[in-house]
Design an enzyme around this catalytic site. Structure first.
Site, PDB file in Angstrom:
ATOM      1  N   ARG A  15       0.882  -1.183   0.000  1.00 23.16           N
ATOM      2  CA  ARG A  15       0.000   0.000   0.000  1.00 23.16           C
ATOM      3  C   ARG A  15       0.907   1.217   0.000  1.00 23.16           C
ATOM      4  NH1 ARG A  15      -5.325   1.294   3.542  1.00 23.16           N
ATOM      5  NH2 ARG A  15      -6.089  -0.097   1.915  1.00 23.16           N
ATOM      6  N   HIS A  60      -7.375   0.696  -6.447  1.00 26.63           N
ATOM      7  CA  HIS A  60      -7.572  -0.165  -5.264  1.00 26.63           C
ATOM      8  C   HIS A  60      -8.242  -1.473  -5.733  1.00 26.63           C
ATOM      9  CE1 HIS A  60      -7.805  -1.372  -1.227  1.00 26.63           C
ATOM     10  NE2 HIS A  60      -8.692  -0.535  -0.736  1.00 26.63           N
ATOM     11  N   GLN A  67     -10.124  -4.074  -3.396  1.00 22.90           N
ATOM     12  CA  GLN A  67     -11.421  -3.632  -2.892  1.00 22.90           C
ATOM     13  C   GLN A  67     -12.523  -3.878  -3.930  1.00 22.90           C
ATOM     14  OE1 GLN A  67     -12.115  -2.162   0.316  1.00 22.90           O
ATOM     15  NE2 GLN A  67     -14.129  -2.790  -0.399  1.00 22.90           N
ATOM     16  N   ASP A  79     -17.285   7.059  -1.492  1.00 21.22           N
ATOM     17  CA  ASP A  79     -16.034   6.940  -0.731  1.00 21.22           C
ATOM     18  C   ASP A  79     -15.807   8.278  -0.031  1.00 21.22           C
ATOM     19  OD1 ASP A  79     -13.536   6.094   0.189  1.00 21.22           O
ATOM     20  OD2 ASP A  79     -12.568   6.119  -1.781  1.00 21.22           O
ATOM     21  N   CYS A 116     -16.302   1.344   0.593  1.00 25.73           N
ATOM     22  CA  CYS A 116     -15.106   0.543   0.902  1.00 25.73           C
ATOM     23  C   CYS A 116     -14.716   0.654   2.373  1.00 25.73           C
ATOM     24  CB  CYS A 116     -13.949   0.953   0.004  1.00 25.73           C
ATOM     25  SG  CYS A 116     -13.432   2.672   0.205  1.00 25.73           S
ATOM     26  N   ARG A 176     -13.412  -8.983   1.612  1.00 21.55           N
ATOM     27  CA  ARG A 176     -12.014  -8.685   1.288  1.00 21.55           C
ATOM     28  C   ARG A 176     -11.153  -9.918   1.578  1.00 21.55           C
ATOM     29  NH1 ARG A 176      -9.853  -3.496   1.387  1.00 21.55           N
ATOM     30  NH2 ARG A 176      -7.916  -4.559   0.804  1.00 21.55           N
TER      31      ARG A 176
HETATM   32  N1  NVA Z   1     -10.026   6.413  -1.425  1.00 22.05           N
HETATM   33  C1  NVA Z   1      -9.652   6.038  -0.077  1.00 22.05           C
HETATM   34  C2  NVA Z   1      -9.875   4.570   0.124  1.00 22.05           C
HETATM   35  C3  NVA Z   1      -9.532   4.069   1.499  1.00 22.05           C
HETATM   36  C4  NVA Z   1      -9.709   2.585   1.625  1.00 22.05           C
HETATM   37  C5  NVA Z   1      -8.198   6.399   0.163  1.00 22.05           C
HETATM   38  O1  NVA Z   1      -7.384   6.227  -0.761  1.00 22.05           O
HETATM   39  O2  NVA Z   1      -7.875   6.887   1.254  1.00 22.05           O
HETATM   40  N1   CP Z   2     -11.185  -0.391   2.462  1.00 21.17           N
HETATM   41  C1   CP Z   2      -9.918  -0.435   2.901  1.00 21.17           C
HETATM   42  O1   CP Z   2      -8.978  -0.672   2.143  1.00 21.17           O
HETATM   43  O2   CP Z   2      -9.787  -0.242   4.235  1.00 21.17           O
HETATM   44  P1   CP Z   2      -8.421   0.000   5.036  1.00 21.17           P
HETATM   45  O3   CP Z   2      -7.914   1.355   4.642  1.00 21.17           O
HETATM   46  O4   CP Z   2      -8.855  -0.056   6.485  1.00 21.17           O
HETATM   47  O5   CP Z   2      -7.459  -1.089   4.693  1.00 21.17           O
END
Ligand code: NVA
Ligand code: CP
Length: 310
Positions: free
Chosen positions: A109, A136, A139, A225, A265, A293
Site C-alpha cells: 500500500r 484499489h 477492494q 467513498d 469501501c 475482502r
Molecule cells: N479512497 C480512499 C480509500 C480508502 C480505503 C483512500 O485512498 O484513502
Molecule cells: N477499504 C480499505 O482498504 O480499508 P483500510 O484502509 O482499512 O485497509
C-alpha cells in the site's frame, strides 16, 4: 525461493486480469468462503510467506491479508515506512530485490502507482496492489464478489459512483470495461474521473452526470467513498466545501432500482459522503463487503502463488 517463475503474475491494477480469470477467482472465493464458514481447514500455503508493506494506514487491508494468509497455513511479515529502511530512502528497486528473495508474495500500500510498478519490475515474486493513489483493485474484487453473491452477475448492470474521481472510481471504471457493466459517475467540478488513468477499451461503459441524483437513477448499486483520500489531507477544507452536495442520501437510493445495494469501501464518515440512514439501512451491504475482502484475497493469493487449482 526460486527466481524467474515463468508464469509469474502481479496484481497491480484491475485490468491486469482477464474476464475469465475473474470468473475463476469468484468461483474460488465462494469455495474458500464456504470452507471458512464450515470451519474446514484449508492450508494450501503452508511454508509460504507474505510480506505486507504499508506506507499508508489500514485496518481492513491489513487484517484481511494477515488473517487470510494464516488461515491458509502461511505466515506474514508486516513492514511500514517508519519501521523499515523504506522510510530512510532505500531505493524501492533495492527493497524489491531483497524482500522478494525471502518471501513468496508481496502486498504493498503506497502513494504513486509508479512506485508499486517499480517494485514489481524488480521482484522475483508476485506483487499485489493494496491501494495506491490511482487504484484499489482488491477492494473492487471484493465489491463485485459481494454484488454477485447478493444479486448474481454484474454484467449489463449499472453502478453509480457518487463523489471523488479517485482510486476507487478509477478501479470501478476498469472493472466496468472488463466485466461489461455501466458506470455512472457524478463528481464535483475539479474532481472528475480521468478515463485515461483507467485506460478503458470501451468508453461507452462510462457515463458522467452533473448531479449525483441523476447518476443514481435506475442504478443497481450505489457506492461512494470519503471526500478526502489518504495523502490528500492538505485539501481537506476545500474538499469539504466542494463535496457538500455529494452525500448519498435516501432520495438518491430511492431513485435507484428498488433492490439496489449500497456499498462503501470504508472507513466511512456518516454525515459527509453518506447519510447514516443509508449506510446503516436495509440496502447497505458494507459489512459483507468488508468481510469479503478476506475471502477474495485468499483466492487471489492462492492463484498468484499456486496457479489454477484443479
Ligand atoms: N479512497 C480512499 C480509500 C480508502 C480505503 C483512500 O485512498 O484513502
Ligand atoms: N477499504 C480499505 O482498504 O480499508 P483500510 O484502509 O482499512 O485497509
Amino acid at each position: 525461493m526460486k527466481p524467474g517463475k515463468s508464469l509469474m503474475k502481479h496484481y497491480l491494477q484491475f485490468k491486469d486480469f482477464r474476464r475469465e480469470e475473474y470468473d475463476y477467482l469468484f468461483e474460488r472465493s465462494a469455495i474458500i468462503k464456504k470452507r471458512f464458514k464450515n470451519y474446514e481447514k484449508y492450508t494450501p500455503l503452508v511454508d509460504r510467506t507474505l510480506a505486507m508493506i504499508f506506507e499508508k494506514a489500514s485496518t481492513r487491508t491489513r487484517v484481511s491479508f494477515e488473517a487470510g494468509m494464516y488461515q491458509m497455513g502461511g505466515s506474514v511479515v508486516h513492514l511500514t515506512t517508519g519501521d523499515s529502511q523504506l522510510g530512510r530512502a532505500e531505493p524501492v528497486e533495492d527493497s524489491a530485490r531483497v524482500i522478494s528473495r525471502m518471501v513468496d508474495l508481496v502486498m504493498i500500500r503506497t502513494y504513486e502507482q509508479q512506485k508499486l510498478e517499480a517494485f514489481a519490475a524488480h521482484s522475483r515474486v508476485p506483487v499485489i496492489n493494496g491501494l495506491t493513489n490511482e487504484y484499489h483493485p482488491c477492494q473492487i474484487l471484493a465489491d463485485i464478489y459481494t454484488y454477485i453473491e447478493q444479486r448474481g452477475s454484474i454484467e449489463g448492470k449499472t453502478v453509480a459512483w457518487v463523489g471523488d474521481g479517485n482510486n476507487m472510481a478509477n478501479t470501478w471504471l476498469q472493472a466496468a470495461d472488463i466485466l461489461g457493466f455501466t458506470l455512472h459517475v457524478s463528481t464535483p467540478t475539479g474532481y472528475e474521473i480521468d478515463a485515461k488513468v483507467a485506460g478503458v477499451r470501451h468508453p461507452s461503459c462510462l457515463k458522467t452526470f452533473k448531479h449525483p441524483l441523476d447518476a443514481c437513477r435506475d442504478a443497481h448499486l450505489v457506492t461512494t467513498d470519503v471526500w478526502t483520500s489518504m495523502g490528500y489531507e492538505a485539501e481537506n477544507e476545500a474538499r469539504r466545501q466542494a463535496f457538500a452536495d455529494w452525500r448519498v442520501d435516501g432520495e438518491m437510493m430511492a431513485a435507484a432500482q428498488p433492490d439496489a445495494l449500497f456499498m462503501h469501501c470504508l472507513p466511512a464518515h456518516r454525515g459527509e459522503e453518506v447519510d447514516a440512514d443509508v449506510i446503516d439501512g436495509p440496502q447497505s451491504v458494507v459489512w459483507d463487503e468488508a468481510e469479503n475482502r478476506m475471502h477474495v484475497q485468499k483466492a487471489l493469493m492462492e492463484y498468484l502463488v499456486l496457479g489454477r487449482i484443479g
